[in-house]
Write a protein that holds these residues in place. Structure first.
Motif: not given
Length: 996
Positions: A768-772, A858-867
Motif C-alpha cells: 500500500l505504501d508504494a501504491k499511495v 500530523i502536518h509536521l510529519q513525513d510519510f514513514p519509511e517502509t522497510p
C-alpha cells in the motif's frame, strides 16, 4: 451467569479513548485553523525543508471579484493535496497563493456602481477610477483568502502574490517590453472579437458559447458585367469558324448571365453595409436557375435568374417559398464563368446612398467556402471576418476592402447612409436596431430573396453575457510566427515553435488528453491580441512616432533608458504613474521631444498579466524557484485556452520555453443529475453551506473520491455517501486509538518475531505504501483514497481488527498481543500521514489525541519509511488461500445466524472440508478457529457431504455446521470443553492464565 460467577469485565483490556465518535467538524475545524496559525505551521515546514529537494506548485490566480463557488473549492483542494503530499514525501513543497486583480470584471463592477449613482465614468479622473478598482479588488482578496483558509488550504497566506502589487505591475510591464525590444510586438488592424457592451477587444478565453436566435437573410447580388472567358480560351490555331463559334457562345453567355443574381446567405445582416466581395468554391457544381412561376408573398419574380450551388438550390428556393414546379435549371455555370462576372452590391445606386455601395464587388474563388449550408457563395466583409481578412491580406488588397463602419459601442458610424447611429446591440446586450434597419432597406430596394431566423451557437462575453461581434480595429499583437530576437533558441526561434516543442519535450500532462488539447490550440491560433481599450490594468508601456505608419522604421520607440525609467517608477508608484500629468515627458526624458511621440494608453490583456506570473512569483520571490520554472500548473480544463495557454506564449516569448514541467487538469462540477449548475435552476452547491453542514473535511473527501480529471458530480445525496465513508474511516482510527492506550516502546515487537497474521499486515502495508506514494506523485487522489479506504474497511475492520479483538481484549501480556499493538502503532503512523493531505482536520484530531502537545501536528510529519523486508510474496500467497477459506466459513455461519440457530459465531465449531492440498496445509499452520472467530474448527481432506455449504467463489471448500461443545467462558465468551476446570471460575485456560 450464576450469581456466584465473577464479573470479569474489569479484567479485560477494553479499548480506552476520548476520541469522539461524532466529529463535530463544523464547530471544531476553526479551532484547528487557529491552532495552526498560532504555531506558525507553514513557516515551521519551511524551516524543516531547508535541505530538501524543492517542489513548487504555482497557483493559477483566481479572480478577485466574488465569493467562492464549488469549482474554486475543487481547484484549491486538489492543489492543497498535491502540495501537502509532496511535502510529506520528503520535498520542500512551497505554495504561494495569488490573485488576478486587473481587468474588465472589476472595472465593470465599478461602472455599475457609477451608473447606479448617475455618474459618468469618462468624467472621473482615470487614476481615481483605477484606485476604486484597486480598493474593490483588495476587499475581495481578503474575503476569498478567509474562505480558502476555511477549507484547510495551506500556503503563504500572509504574503500572497497579487497582479496589482507594484512589483508585479513593474514586472508585467517589463515582460511586455521584452516583446517590444525583441521585435514580436506590432500594431495591426484586423478583425478581433469585440464586446460592444464592454467596448473592448476580447481574447478567446474571455468568450463562451451560448445559443442565440439570429436573423438570417438570402441577399441578391446582381451580375453587372461579364467578361467572356470563352473567347480568351480560344486557341490561335483554331479556324475562323471555331473562333466565331466561341464569340457567339460568349455573347450568349453574356446575355444569359447579365442581370442574373448571385445569392448569398448570412446570419449577420448588419455586416451587409460593409460587404466588399463575394466568393465561391472552385470544386463545387453551380447552376443557373430561372423562376417560372411565383406564389403570392414571394420576393422572387417570374423570369428572374439565380446562380446557386446545385447541392443547395432546392433548399434555397424553398426558403423563398418556391416549390420545385416553380423553378428550373437552365445551364451549368463553370468556375471560369463565375470568375468572369462582376457583381453589384444590392444597395448600389440606391437613392440617398451617396455612392457608398456603387463600386463593383470583387468576385473570386476562396478555400473557406462550403456547400454544407447557405447557397454556395459567401459574402465578404473583411472588417468583420477573419477568413475574409486573411484572404485579402494575402492578396495585398486590404486597403480596398477594409471598412470602419462599426464604432466601439457597436453602432454604425453617424455618416453611414441609411444606417448611421443604428445599434447592433443595445447597452444592455439585447438586440439593437441595426439588423432590422438593414433588412428593411434590402427589402425596400428588392435586394432580398428570403429571410428568417435561426438558433445557433454564438460567442458571448463571459463577463457581460452579451453577444460579441468581429470588428476590425487597430490593436497591438504579439507575432507568434516571427523570429524572437533574443537568442534563446534551444526550443525554436518563434513563439509557436517554442510552445509546440515545449509541449512535446518538456511537459507532462495529467490527463494525457490535455496535451492534445493545448497543442492543437497553439498549433492553429492566430497572433496574440495584447491590447484592451480599458482603464484598469497594466498599460502597454510604449511610445509611437507621431505621423508614422506601423510599418515604418522607427514607428516604435525602443530605448533601454526609457524602459528603465518606466520600470523604476512602476516599482515605486505602481502603474498609475503612467497616467499622471507629465508622465510622457518624465519617461522620455531629455533625449526625445515629447511632442513627437504618442503615449499608448491601451491596457494589457489580463491573460498577459497572469501569463507573466512565472516572472514575478517563481523567478523573483525568495520562496520561488531557482530556475523560474514550476513543477506543476494545475487548473480546470478551460485553462488550456486560458492560463496554461497564455503562460506558455508569454514564457516562450521571454524565456524561450514553457514555465512548467507538469500540467494537471480538472473537469467541471455538475449537479447530481449531470447538469451544469445554475442559480436559475436552483442546483448550485455553495462551499460555505457544505462546510456549515458537514465540515470542510467532507468537502475535501468528496474531492478525493472523485475522478477530478473528468467532470464530477455533487449534491445532497452524494455528500451523504461521502459522509458515510468518512464515518467508517473515523471509526477505524478510533478503534486504533482505543487499542493503543499506554502503548510504549517496551511493548514493541520486531517484525521477524511477529505471528504470520501481523507479518501479513506488514506486507499489505508495504504494498500500500508504494501504491499511495505513486498515487500522490501522479496526482491520482482517487486511487490513493480508494486504496486506503478499501484497506481500512476490508483488510483491517472486516478482517484483521475483527480477528485480533479477542487477543487485544482478552490476552494477558502475550507476545501475540504485543505484536498486534505494535502493528496498530505502525498502522496508526501510516494511515494518519497518508490521509493527512486529504482529511487535514480529522487526521490532526486523531494525531493530537495520541500525541498531544503545544507544537505537535500530523502536518509536521513525513510519510514513514517502509522497510523493503516487509514484502513477503510467498506469505501473501498463502494468506490469500487462508482468507478465501475463511470467507466460505463466515458465509456459512451467517446463514445459521440469520436462521436464529446461533446468536454469535463463537457458538459454532464447524467442519471444513478442503480439496486443495496446498490450502489445507496452509490452514493447518494457523489457528483457523481464531481467524474465523469460532470456538473450534475441524479441518479435513475428506470429500464434503451433500449438505455442506459451498461458495462458487471459493471452489473446493465445503462447510458443515456444528455447534461448539463445552461451556461458555465468562471472560472471552468462547465455548470450550475445559471451561470451569481452572483456578478462576467459568474461564478457559487462556483466560485463567491471563488472570494469573
Amino acid at each position: 451467569m450464576c450469581a456466584e460467577t465473577p464479573d470479569y469485565k474489569d479484567t479485560l483490556n477494553l479499548p480506552k479513548t476520548d476520541f469522539p465518535m461524532r466529529a463535530g467538524l463544523p464547530k471544531r475545524e476553526p479551532e484547528w485553523l487557529e491552532r495552526w496559525e498560532n504555531i506558525g505551521i507553514y513557516d515551521r515546514l519551511r524551516e524543516k525543508g531547508a535541505e530538501r529537494p524543492p517542489f513548487t506548485l504555482h497557483d493559477g490566480p483566481p479572480y478577485a471579484n466574488g465569493h467562492l463557488h464549488i469549482g474554486h473549492a475543487l481547484n484549491k483542494t486538489i492543489k492543497d493535496m498535491i502540495v501537502r503530499s509532496h511535502q510529506m514525501m520528503g520535498h520542500e513543497a512551497r505554495y504561494v497563493p495569488g490573485w488576478d486583480c486587473h481587468g474588465l470584471p472589476i472595472e465593470w463592477k465599478i461602472e455599475e456602481q457609477y451608473r447606479a449613482k448617475g455618474k459618468n465614468k469618462d468624467e472621473v479622473p482615470v487614476i481615481d477610477f483605477r484606485q476604486e478598482c484597486r480598493k474593490f479588488a483588495e476587499g475581495w482578496v481578503d474575503i476569498q483568502r478567509d474562505e480558502f483558509k476555511r477549507l484547510g488550504i495551506t500556503g503563504n497566506w500572509a504574503d500572497p502574490y497579487l497582479t496589482m502589487n507594484y512589483h508585479a505591475e513593474r514586472v508585467i510591464a517589463e515582460e511586455f517590453m521584452k516583446f517590444l525590444t525583441t521585435g514580436t510586438l506590432y500594431q495591426g488592424s484586423k478583425p478581433v472579437m469585440w464586446s460592444p457592451v464592454e467596448k473592448t477587444a476580447l481574447a478567446e478565453a474571455e468568450v463562451e458559447y451560448h445559443d442565440k436566435e439570429s436573423f438570417t437573410i438570402w441577399v441578391k447580388f446582381k451580375v453587372s458585367a461579364y467578361d467572356a472567358p470563352e473567347v480568351d480560351r480560344a486557341s490561335e490555331e483554331e479556324s475562323d469558324d471555331e473562333r466565331q463559334a466561341a464569340v457567339s457562345a460568349a455573347q450568349a453567355a453574356h446575355d444569359t448571365f447579365l442581370g442574373a443574381y448571385v445569392v448569398i446567405w448570412t446570419t449577420t445582416p448588419w455586416t451587409i453595409p460593409s460587404n466588399k466581395a463575394v466568393v465561391f468554391g472552385e470544386e463545387f457544381q453551380y447552376g443557373l436557375y430561372e423562376v417560372t412561376d411565383t406564389p403570392e408573398e414571394c420576393w422572387a419574380a417570374k423570369g428572374e435568374r439565380y446562380i446557386l450551388a446545385d447541392k443547395l438550390a432546392a433548399q434555397t428556393f424553398a426558403r423563398a417559398r418556391l416549390d420545385e414546379s416553380q423553378w428550373t435549371r437552365v445551364s451549368d455555370v463553370t468556375p471560369h464563368q463565375l470568375a468572369a462576372m462582376t457583381l453589384a452590391h444590392p444597395l448600389a445606386g440606391a437613392e440617398g446612398g451617396e455612392g457608398e455601395w456603387d463600386d463593383p464587388r470583387d468576385f473570386r474563388a476562396a478555400p473557406f467556402v462550403t456547400d454544407e449550408e447557405g447557397t454556395g457563395f459567401v459574402h465578404c466583409a473583411p472588417s468583420h471576418g477573419m477568413e475574409e481578412f486573411e484572404l485579402y491580406r494575402d492578396l495585398g488588397m486590404l486597403k480596398q476592402v477594409i471598412t470602419y463602419n462599426v464604432m466601439e459601442d457597436g453602432s454604425f458610424r453617424e455618416d453611414l447612409p441609411f444606417f448611421g447611429g443604428k445599434m447592433i446591440l443595445k447597452p444592455n446586450g439585447k438586440e439593437g436596431n441595426a439588423n432590422k434597419a438593414v433588412i428593411d432597406k434590402l427589402t425596400e430596394v428588392g435586394g432580398l430573396l428570403a429571410r428568417g431566423k435561426i438558433k445557433h451557437s454564438y460567442p458571448h462575453s463571459w463577463r457581460s453575457k452579451a453577444p460579441v461581434i468581429f470588428r476590425n480595429t487597430p490593436q497591438w499583437f504579439a507575432a507568434i510566427d516571427r523570429a524572437v530576437g533574443d537568442g534563446q533558441d534551444a526550443y525554436g526561434t518563434t513563439i509557436r515553435e517554442r510552445s509546440l516543442r515545449s509541449i512535446d519535450e518538456l511537459v507532462k500532462f495529467t490527463p494525457q488528453s490535455g496535451r492534445n488539447r493545448l497543442y492543437s490550440m497553439i498549433e492553429s491560433r492566430p497572433d496574440w491580441v495584447l491590447s484592451r481599450q480599458r482603464a484598469w490594468g497594466v498599460p502597454l508601456t510604449c511610445f509611437v512616432k507621431k505621423g508614422a505608419l506601423p510599418t515604418d522604421e522607427g514607428f516604435l520607440l525602443r530605448d533601454p533608458a526609457v524602459n528603465a525609467r518606466i520600470c523604476e517608477a512602476f516599482e515605486a508608484e505602481g502603474a498609475d504613474c503612467w497616467y499622471a500629468e507629465g508622465a510622457k515627458e518624465r519617461f522620455l526624458g531629455s533625449d526625445y521631444a515629447a511632442d513627437e511621440w504618442e503615449q499608448v494608453f491601451d491596457v494589457l490583456d489580463v491573460w498577459f498579466d497572469s501569463g507573466s506570473t512565472h516572472a514575478f512569483v517563481l523567478r523573483d520571490r525568495e520562496d520561488g524557484t531557482e530556475d523560474g520554472i514550476a513543477d506543476v500548473y494545475m487548473e480546470g480544463t478551460d485553462q488550456h485556452r486560458g492560463w496554461f495557454h497564455s503562460s506558455m506564449l508569454q514564457a516562450c516569448g521571454t524565456i524561450g520555453r514553457a514555465p512548467y514541467r507538469n500540467v494537471v487538469t480538472h473537469g467541471f462540477t455538475l449537479d447530481e443529475k449531470g447538469n451544469k449548475m445554475s442559480k436559475s435552476l436552483g442546483n448550485t452547491i455553495v462551499p460555505e453551506e457544505v462546510v456549515k453542514q458537514y465540515g470542510a473535511d467532507i468537502l475535501r473527501l468528496w474531492v478525493a473520491q472523485t475522478d477530478y480529471t473528468a467532470d464530477q458530480r455533487i449534491g445532497p445525496e452524494i455528500l451523504k455517501g461521502v459522509a458515510d465513508s468518512y464515518r467508517r474511516l473515523r471509526n477505524t482510527m478510533r478503534f486504533m486509538l482505543g487499542a493503543l492506550g499506554h502503548f510504549s516502546e517496551a511493548d514493541r515487537v520486531a517484525a521477524d518475531d511477529m505471528p504470520e497474521l501481523e507479518r501479513w499486515v506488514l506486507h499489505r502495508l508495504a504494498e500500500l505504501d508504494a501504491k499511495v506514494q505513486e498515487g500522490y506523485r501522479s496526482y491520482d487522489f482517487q486511487s490513493v483514497f480508494q486504496s486506503v479506504f478499501t484497506f481500512c474497511t476490508v483488510d483491517l475492520s472486516a478482517f484483521y481488527f475483527d480477528i485480533r479483538k479477542d487477543a487485544l481484549y482478552c490476552d494477558g501480556d502475550t507476545e501475540r498481543r504485543r505484536a498486534a499493538r505494535t502493528v496498530m502503532d505502525i498502522l496508526f503512523h501510516r494511515l494518519t500521514s497518508w490521509l493527512a493531505p486529504i482529511l487535514v482536520f480529522t487526521m490532526e484530531d486523531v494525531w493530537l489525541d495520541r500525541f498531544p502537545g503545544e507544537q505537535s501536528s500530523i502536518h509536521l510529519q513525513d510519510f514513514p519509511e517502509t522497510p523493503a523486508s516487509w514484502r513477503d510474496e510467498a506469505l501473501a500467497e498463502k494468506w490469500a488461500k487462508v482468507r478465501a477459506a475463511r470467507r466460505a466459513v463466515t458465509a456459512a455461519l451467517e446463514i445459521q445466524r440469520t436462521d436464529k440457530v446461533i446468536g454469535a459465531s463463537l457458538e459454532a465449531a464447524p467442519i471444513v472440508h478442503v480439496e486443495d492440498a496446498e490450502m489445507l496445509a496452509a490452514l493447518k499452520t494457523v489457528t483457523f478457529e481464531d481467524l474465523c472467530i469460532t470456538s473450534g474448527i475441524r479441518l479435513t481432506a475428506d470429500p464434503a457431504p451433500q449438505e455442506a455449504f459451498r461458495m462458487t467463489e471459493v471452489p473446493g471448500v465445503g462447510v458443515v455446521f456444528e455447534k461448539a461443545d463445552g461451556e461458555k467462558c465468562q471472560r472471552c465468551w468462547k465455548i470450550l470443553p475445559d471451561v470451569g476446570t481452572h483456578t478462576h471460575a467459568a474461564t478457559c485456560a487462556r483466560c485463567d492464565a491471563a488472570l494469573d
